[in-house]
Design a protein around this motif. Structure first.
Motif, PDB file in Angstrom:
ATOM      1  N   ILE A 279       0.855  -1.188   0.000  1.00 45.29           N
ATOM      2  CA  ILE A 279       0.000   0.000   0.000  1.00 45.29           C
ATOM      3  C   ILE A 279       0.896   1.244   0.000  1.00 45.29           C
ATOM      4  O   ILE A 279       1.515   1.571   1.015  1.00 45.29           O
ATOM      5  N   HIS A 280       1.008   1.879  -1.130  1.00 41.74           N
ATOM      6  CA  HIS A 280       1.730   3.148  -1.242  1.00 41.74           C
ATOM      7  C   HIS A 280       1.136   3.905  -2.430  1.00 41.74           C
ATOM      8  O   HIS A 280       0.426   3.313  -3.274  1.00 41.74           O
ATOM      9  N   PRO A 281       1.358   5.212  -2.544  1.00 39.45           N
ATOM     10  CA  PRO A 281       0.655   6.011  -3.567  1.00 39.45           C
ATOM     11  C   PRO A 281       0.782   5.489  -4.990  1.00 39.45           C
ATOM     12  O   PRO A 281      -0.215   5.458  -5.729  1.00 39.45           O
ATOM     13  N   ALA A 282       1.979   5.075  -5.405  1.00 39.94           N
ATOM     14  CA  ALA A 282       2.145   4.594  -6.781  1.00 39.94           C
ATOM     15  C   ALA A 282       1.328   3.322  -7.013  1.00 39.94           C
ATOM     16  O   ALA A 282       0.663   3.162  -8.044  1.00 39.94           O
ATOM     17  N   ARG A 283       1.379   2.409  -6.042  1.00 49.29           N
ATOM     18  CA  ARG A 283       0.617   1.168  -6.141  1.00 49.29           C
ATOM     19  C   ARG A 283      -0.887   1.449  -6.123  1.00 49.29           C
ATOM     20  O   ARG A 283      -1.670   0.804  -6.835  1.00 49.29           O
ATOM     21  N   ILE A 284      -1.309   2.427  -5.338  1.00 54.12           N
ATOM     22  CA  ILE A 284      -2.729   2.770  -5.245  1.00 54.12           C
ATOM     23  C   ILE A 284      -3.241   3.225  -6.601  1.00 54.12           C
ATOM     24  O   ILE A 284      -4.297   2.784  -7.072  1.00 54.12           O
ATOM     25  N   GLU A 285      -2.498   4.104  -7.277  1.00 57.05           N
ATOM     26  CA  GLU A 285      -2.936   4.592  -8.583  1.00 57.05           C
ATOM     27  C   GLU A 285      -3.009   3.456  -9.602  1.00 57.05           C
ATOM     28  O   GLU A 285      -3.944   3.384 -10.415  1.00 57.05           O
ATOM     29  N   GLU A 286      -2.051   2.567  -9.556  1.00 50.34           N
ATOM     30  CA  GLU A 286      -2.040   1.438 -10.487  1.00 50.34           C
ATOM     31  C   GLU A 286      -3.251   0.535 -10.263  1.00 50.34           C
ATOM     32  O   GLU A 286      -3.947   0.145 -11.218  1.00 50.34           O
ATOM     33  N   VAL A 287      -3.541   0.232  -8.997  1.00 48.92           N
ATOM     34  CA  VAL A 287      -4.667  -0.656  -8.686  1.00 48.92           C
ATOM     35  C   VAL A 287      -5.987   0.004  -9.056  1.00 48.92           C
ATOM     36  O   VAL A 287      -6.905  -0.644  -9.584  1.00 48.92           O
ATOM     37  N   VAL A 288      -6.113   1.307  -8.791  1.00 47.15           N
ATOM     38  CA  VAL A 288      -7.363   2.003  -9.117  1.00 47.15           C
ATOM     39  C   VAL A 288      -7.604   1.993 -10.622  1.00 47.15           C
ATOM     40  O   VAL A 288      -8.738   1.783 -11.085  1.00 47.15           O
ATOM     41  N   GLN A 289      -6.561   2.206 -11.406  1.00 44.83           N
ATOM     42  CA  GLN A 289      -6.730   2.171 -12.861  1.00 44.83           C
ATOM     43  C   GLN A 289      -7.173   0.790 -13.334  1.00 44.83           C
ATOM     44  O   GLN A 289      -8.077   0.661 -14.179  1.00 44.83           O
ATOM     45  N   LYS A 290      -6.551  -0.246 -12.790  1.00 40.43           N
ATOM     46  CA  LYS A 290      -6.958  -1.597 -13.170  1.00 40.43           C
ATOM     47  C   LYS A 290      -8.395  -1.883 -12.748  1.00 40.43           C
ATOM     48  O   LYS A 290      -9.165  -2.517 -13.491  1.00 40.43           O
ATOM     49  N   THR A 291      -8.765  -1.409 -11.557  1.00 38.74           N
ATOM     50  CA  THR A 291     -10.126  -1.651 -11.075  1.00 38.74           C
ATOM     51  C   THR A 291     -11.150  -0.924 -11.928  1.00 38.74           C
ATOM     52  O   THR A 291     -12.244  -1.449 -12.187  1.00 38.74           O
ATOM     53  N   GLU A 292     -10.814   0.276 -12.378  1.00 40.36           N
ATOM     54  CA  GLU A 292     -11.731   0.996 -13.261  1.00 40.36           C
ATOM     55  C   GLU A 292     -11.979   0.218 -14.557  1.00 40.36           C
ATOM     56  O   GLU A 292     -13.117   0.121 -15.025  1.00 40.36           O
ATOM     57  N   LYS A 293     -10.906  -0.343 -15.115  1.00 37.89           N
ATOM     58  CA  LYS A 293     -11.076  -1.165 -16.316  1.00 37.89           C
ATOM     59  C   LYS A 293     -11.930  -2.386 -16.008  1.00 37.89           C
ATOM     60  O   LYS A 293     -12.786  -2.779 -16.811  1.00 37.89           O
ATOM     61  N   GLN A 294     -11.703  -2.983 -14.839  1.00 35.21           N
ATOM     62  CA  GLN A 294     -12.477  -4.163 -14.453  1.00 35.21           C
ATOM     63  C   GLN A 294     -13.964  -3.815 -14.312  1.00 35.21           C
ATOM     64  O   GLN A 294     -14.843  -4.568 -14.753  1.00 35.21           O
ATOM     65  N   ILE A 295     -14.252  -2.654 -13.710  1.00 41.90           N
ATOM     66  CA  ILE A 295     -15.648  -2.233 -13.545  1.00 41.90           C
ATOM     67  C   ILE A 295     -16.297  -1.992 -14.899  1.00 41.90           C
ATOM     68  O   ILE A 295     -17.475  -2.340 -15.126  1.00 41.90           O
ATOM     69  N   GLU A 296     -15.551  -1.402 -15.832  1.00 37.19           N
ATOM     70  CA  GLU A 296     -16.096  -1.176 -17.168  1.00 37.19           C
ATOM     71  C   GLU A 296     -16.465  -2.511 -17.824  1.00 37.19           C
ATOM     72  O   GLU A 296     -17.533  -2.637 -18.450  1.00 37.19           O
ATOM     73  N   GLU A 297     -15.573  -3.506 -17.684  1.00 32.67           N
ATOM     74  CA  GLU A 297     -15.876  -4.827 -18.238  1.00 32.67           C
ATOM     75  C   GLU A 297     -17.088  -5.455 -17.540  1.00 32.67           C
ATOM     76  O   GLU A 297     -17.941  -6.076 -18.177  1.00 32.67           O
ATOM     77  N   GLU A 298     -17.159  -5.246 -16.212  1.00 32.57           N
ATOM     78  CA  GLU A 298     -18.289  -5.807 -15.468  1.00 32.57           C
ATOM     79  C   GLU A 298     -19.597  -5.155 -15.887  1.00 32.57           C
ATOM     80  O   GLU A 298     -20.647  -5.826 -15.977  1.00 32.57           O
TER      81      GLU A 298
END
Length: 522
Positions: A279-298
């Protein structure tokens, strides 16, 4: 000039002696003496003439100097005389001014003395008239006592008693009117209290529907989510636009946001971060971007499953995506996807009973509210029925379906049999007990309006309404907005909100400007 003649004579004598001695030595005494005398006489004559000339020059220079001194002296005398004349003029002016002031003062004194005398005369006349009035009043009182058979004290007592009765009746009337006014005021105040109570309760209910609880294995994870000096939690809030509330609730944190899509992205991102442990800022941004793509697919998968369950075929991919986004949108407190599925099923049943095309009716029922999930901010201003009809026309739906979508709130005229079926089924689905709540929808619209106000200013990159609409967090582009402009932007946004919007309480506007320097080592 006279002192130069002896000197010249001595010089001439010496010269003659020298010449005589010289000629005597050579033996030419006689002739030389004669020549010497001639020379001496000539020299003497020249010396006298030179002396006279010098004397005249000196006398002339002395006369010139005398004239210059005389002119300067006359100038000095003239300037002094001029100053003396000016001083005398000023003195005469002051004397005339003083004399005029004295004349005015004398005139004023005369007027004042006259007024004093007049006032004294009037005072004397008034005193005489007052004495006459007192005498007449005394005579009238005596006459009234004789006529009424009462003394002055007895008359005063009767008058006081009558005045007390009148004052008592006036006081009772005043008390009665005051009590009636107090009752009216009390009713108004009671209405205000009830309205304020309803508003607070409505806000609390709305907040409850805008909150998700994220469960944790232990409270130790809370510190890692917060991060050093709060950098992790700030990074999560900035990336997702969701307010994260970390309180004393055991093994849980609260995610607060009116947009359920953002809330779901934040929940899934936190789940991935906590599971992974990094859990750190760079990792947070990366995970959020991936999750946004996942939500779009969902969202696309939800749309596909919905149309398959309802037996609708040939729907455009953009419309399928809009149907999937309905899951994360509520209308008057009612989930939009569930409402649309209910309307589609009701439309199919009713159309079948009436002998109308059930498939088209079901299709129109599913798509009737797709205008409530706009893709751009500009589309928010268009009524959702008209916007949904425009989308349906754009993506190739049949005219009957388009007309039913646009006419289900009487925005346009109905010209098919499917349109009234969709309108009736929409009313049936929304009218059932507990289906809708007006407060939540207006609350969410107010929060969206808050964000739209921020996006109306240049340099704004992101805007999130948090704290149940009590705070607007604005993220600006560091290249276009400096620190001074950020402070000015915060003030301008607050003034815009204060001028254009109606809201309870206060709205705090926070402008965040972040500068990053990123380099890649190869």
């Amino acid at each position: 000039m006279d002192s130069t003649i002896p000197i010249i004579s001595a010089v001439v004598g010496l010269a003659i002696g020298f010449i005589i001695a010289k000629f005597l030595e050579k033996g030419k005494a006689s002739k030389t003496i004669v020549n010497a005398r001639k020379d001496a006489l000539r020299i003497i004559k020249e010396a006298k003439s030179e002396g006279e000339r010098l004397k005249k020059d000196k006398i002339f220079q002395a006369k010139e100097r005398f004239l210059e001194l005389k002119a300067e002296h006359e100038k000095v005398i003239l300037s002094k005389e001029k100053k003396i004349g000016e001083a005398e003029k000023r003195t005469r002016d002051k004397e005339s001014q003083v004399s005029s002031e004295l004349a005015k003062s004398k005139k004023l004194n005369d007027q004042l003395e006259k007024q004093i005398a007049d006032h004294a005369h009037r005072t004397e006349i008034l005193e005489k008239k007052q004495a006459e009035l007192d005498k007449l009043h005394k005579n009238q009182v005596q006459q009234l006592e004789v006529i009424s058979g009462l003394s002055a004290d007895e008359a005063k007592e009767q008058l006081s008693a009558s005045l007390k009765e009148v004052a008592k009746s006036d006081a009772m009337a005043f008390m009665q009117s005051t009590m009636e006014e107090a009752k009216l005021t009390a009713q108004q105040e009671a209405k205000k209290i009830i309205i304020n109570t309803i508003q607070r309760i409505g806000t609390e209910e709305a907040v409850e529907n805008c909150v998700s609880v994220f469960n944790l294995e232990s409270d130790d994870v809370k510190g890692r989510i917060i991060g050093r000096e709060g950098r992790n939690i700030r990074a999560i809030e900035a990336a997702t636009g969701v307010e994260i509330i970390v309180d004393d609730t055991p093994d849980a944190i609260i995610l607060s946001c009116f947009d359920s899509v953002r809330r779901e992205i934040a929940r899934l991102s936190l789940h991935k971060l906590v599971t992974d442990g990094r859990i750190h800022p760079a990792r947070i941004e990366e995970v959020v971007q991936k999750t946004e793509k996942q939500i779009e697919e969902e969202i696309i998968d939800i749309g596909k499953r919905t149309v398959i369950d309802l037996g609708i075929h040939g729907l455009h991919p953009e419309l399928i995506k809009a149907v999937g986004r309905m899951k994360y949108r509520s209308s008057y407190g009612q989930n939009l996807l569930q409402h649309s599925r209910e309307v589609a099923k009701l439309c199919g049943v009713m159309a079948a009973e009436l002998g109308v095309n059930a498939k088209l009716a079901k299709r129109a029922g599913l798509l009737h509210d797709i205008g409530k999930v706009p893709n751009t901010e500009a589309e928010v201003e268009t009524p959702h029925a008209i916007l949904g009809m425009q989308w349906a026309e754009k993506f190739g739906e049949k005219p009957d379906v388009c007309n039913a979508i646009g006419a289900h709130h009487d925005e346009i005229e109905m010209n098919t049999l499917i349109a009234p079926i969709v309108q009736v089924c929409d009313a049936i689905s929304g009218a059932r007990p507990g289906a809708r709540r007006q407060v939540l929808d207006s609350y969410i619209q107010r929060l969206k309006d808050l964000e739209d106000v921020a996006f109306g200013f240049s340099g704004v990159q992101k805007a999130y309404a948090i704290q149940a609409g009590r705070e607007l967090r604005v993220i600006v582009e560091s290249e276009r907005v400096n620190d001074d402009q950020a402070a000015e932007l915060s003030f301008e946004i607050s003034q815009k909100i204060q001028t254009d919007m109606t809201y309870p309480g206060q709205v705090k506007v926070t402008v965040i400007r972040e500068t990053r320097a990123v380099n890649v080592a190869k």
